[in-house]
Design an enzyme around this catalytic site. Structure first.
Site, short mmCIF file in Angstrom:
data_model
loop_
_atom_site.label_atom_id
_atom_site.label_comp_id
_atom_site.label_asym_id
_atom_site.label_seq_id
_atom_site.Cartn_x
_atom_site.Cartn_y
_atom_site.Cartn_z
N TYR A 1 30.28 -0.55 74.76
CA TYR A 1 29.73 -0.32 73.41
C TYR A 1 28.60 -1.32 73.19
O TYR A 1 28.73 -2.49 73.51
CB TYR A 1 30.83 -0.52 72.36
CG TYR A 1 30.34 -0.45 70.93
CD1 TYR A 1 29.90 0.77 70.39
CD2 TYR A 1 30.30 -1.59 70.13
CE1 TYR A 1 29.46 0.84 69.08
CE2 TYR A 1 29.87 -1.52 68.80
CZ TYR A 1 29.44 -0.31 68.28
OH TYR A 1 29.00 -0.24 66.97
N ASP B 1 24.82 -7.46 77.60
CA ASP B 1 25.15 -7.44 76.18
C ASP B 1 26.36 -8.37 75.99
O ASP B 1 27.49 -7.99 76.24
CB ASP B 1 25.47 -6.01 75.72
CG ASP B 1 25.82 -5.94 74.24
OD1 ASP B 1 25.89 -7.01 73.60
OD2 ASP B 1 26.01 -4.82 73.72
N LYS C 1 28.04 -11.84 66.78
CA LYS C 1 29.40 -12.34 66.48
C LYS C 1 29.45 -13.88 66.34
O LYS C 1 29.01 -14.40 65.34
CB LYS C 1 30.39 -11.77 67.48
CG LYS C 1 30.40 -10.22 67.37
CD LYS C 1 31.59 -9.53 67.96
CE LYS C 1 31.60 -8.07 67.51
NZ LYS C 1 31.11 -7.10 68.48
C1 LIG Z 1 30.00 -5.95 68.20
C2 LIG Z 1 29.12 -5.54 69.33
C3 LIG Z 1 27.84 -5.01 69.12
C4 LIG Z 1 27.33 -4.66 67.75
O1 LIG Z 1 27.18 -5.81 66.95
P1 LIG Z 1 27.10 -5.59 65.36
O2 LIG Z 1 26.91 -6.99 64.84
O3 LIG Z 1 28.40 -4.97 64.96
O4 LIG Z 1 25.94 -4.72 65.09
C5 LIG Z 1 27.05 -4.75 70.22
N1 LIG Z 1 27.48 -5.00 71.45
C6 LIG Z 1 28.70 -5.51 71.71
C7 LIG Z 1 29.11 -5.79 73.12
C8 LIG Z 1 29.57 -5.79 70.65
O5 LIG Z 1 30.78 -6.27 70.91
#
Ligand SMILES: *Cc1c(COP(=O)(O)O)cnc(C)c1O
Length: 431
Positions: free
Chosen positions: A145, A240, A268
């Site tokens: 994701y 990511d 995060k």
């Molecule tokens: C949480 C997350 C996102 C999205 O971040 P948001 O602050 O919710 O937009 C993208 N990539 C990964 C791997 C994530 O865990």
């Protein structure tokens, strides 16, 4: 049973204001049933809801709260900053301070740009990769994701190397057609994709520790080969690390595995509980970003001083000696004790763990790809989740979500929660 009167009233009202009553879909409890708890406050690892029920929290705002809730250190730094105003749309010293903290302690990026969310970081990283390479296609992996970026809301189609299907309405076909989806841990299929689309793939993007669809096991060798394949074919490798960054170590998965990606995204933890994201790369790649380069990217609240203060305070703690070792050891003791119980009872249940990230999985097998997750396990999770809420233990309301441990969780609280979870497993498997 816990009382939910106030949460139920608030949810009824919220449904008149927001689609599904929430401002982010997984909060709606659709996959576990019942009413979302409205949280009144958090302190350490304890959440208190609007009905004054308390819970040991393993969701931790989906990862950011690595110091637990209402950390003195974060609160005091933020409070000090707020005295001087909250947003100027002009540079502040706090942006330099957070950047220094990160760049001086991370061997994998030389420059970065702050944004306001993980999604924004990934969206910008993808644009940068496309701008830098002059190519359009993106290769991603099933089960990862990357936020709600148009190009990445794409899931696997029917073949092994496929243009996916969009996983959301409203994503233009043109963008879907520029996204190639491959299963995790299949380097042969990555090579195949590069052969099928020579000179077209701008970037390979991966969660090096996939933690948004269970906690999928990806080998270091696979990640290392990805880096080689990307390089060989002139594409950029994007890690990511929105969830793994500052979580599995200060340098995230890149540091844990000693693999150099071309672009890294963060979110995060980076904001200490405030909305911050970032993307970083070498000085050379980052020179493509405006105003130095021609890849446009901007933000009214980017580098917001209040949010920067949250990040400075939180990351300052993460840098203290032994921070990650202690968190790792504490999490291991916790998950080991639960796994031991499950093994003694011969339950089809395991806990996958990397550092202080863990996933409760109703399986006996290793899970290395999204399609290996047994959807029937989610029925078990649903029962466990409801049981744990009544016991005062809070997990994110979906069996596909991981749990997190903070420095604020004490051994005593973890023992208490572990006892609740083992009772919960007995309930699930023996009821
Ligand atoms: C949480 C997350 C996102 C999205 O971040 P948001 O602050 O919710 O937009 C993208 N990539 C990964 C791997 C994530 O865990």
């Amino acid at each position: 049973m816990i009382s939910r009167k106030r949460s139920e009233e608030l949810f009824t009202l919220a449904k008149t204001y927001f689609p599904g009553g929430v401002n982010s879909p997984v909060r709606a409890f659709r996959s576990v049933g019942g009413t979302p708890l409205f949280i009144k406050k958090g302190d350490g690892c304890i959440l208190t809801d609007e009905d004054d029920n308390t819970f040991i929290d393993f969701c931790l705002s989906w990862g950011p709260m690595i110091l637990g809730h209402n950390s003195n250190i974060v609160r005091e730094k933020v409070w000090e900053t707020i005295q001087n105003g909250t947003s100027f749309g002009a540079p502040t010293a706090l942006e330099n301070e957070l950047a220094e903290l990160i760049l001086n302690n991370n061997r994998y990026i030389q420059k970065l740009r702050f944004v306001s969310s993980g999604t924004e970081a990934v969206m910008s990283a993808v644009r940068l990769a496309r701008g830098y390479t002059g190519r359009d296609k993106i290769l991603k992996f099933e089960g990862c994701y990357h936020g709600h970026v148009d190009s990445l809301l794409v899931k696997a189609g029917s073949g092994l190397v496929t243009f996916g299907n969009s996983s959301s309405a409203g994503v233009p076909k043109g963008l879907v057609n520029d996204t190639i989806v491959v299963p995790l841990n299949r380097i042969d299929l990555v090579e195949e994709a590069f052969k099928q689309f020579p000179g077209e793939i701008a970037a390979v993007i991966i969660e090096p520790i996939p933690a948004n669809n269970g906690l999928l096991q990806v080998s270091k060798e696979f990640l290392f080969c990805l880096q080689c394949k990307a390089k060989k074919h002139g594409a950029l490798l994007i890690f990511d690390e929105v969830i793994s960054g500052f979580r599995v170590g200060f340098e995230g998965a890149a540091g844990l595995y000693s693999i150099q990606p071309d672009i890294v995204t963060y979110g995060k933890i980076i904001g200490g509980g405030f909305p911050v994201g970032a993307y970083g790369a070498s000085t050379e790649i980052m020179s493509k970003v405006s105003p130095e380069g021609d890849v446009y990217q901007a933000g009214t609240l980017s580098g917001n001083p209040v949010a920067m203060s949250g990040g400075i305070a939180a990351l300052g703690e993460c840098l203290k000696p032994g921070f990650y070792e202690q968190l790792d050891a504490k999490t291991k003791r916790f998950t080991d004790s639960i796994e031991l119980h499950a093994r003694n009872k011969n339950y089809p249940f395991r806990i996958f763990r990397i550092g202080s990230i863990f996933w409760l999985a109703f399986t006996r097998n290793d899970i290395r790809a999204a399609e290996e997750i047994d959807p029937n396990g989610m029925e078990h999770f649903k029962k466990l989740h409801a049981f744990l809420l009544n016991e005062g233990v809070y997990f994110g309301p979906s069996g596909y979500e991981v749990g997190f441990i903070s420095t604020a969780h004490t051994d005593e609280q973890l023992n208490k929660a572990a006892a609740s979870i083992t009772r919960g497993l007995d309930f699930v498997f023996q009821a």
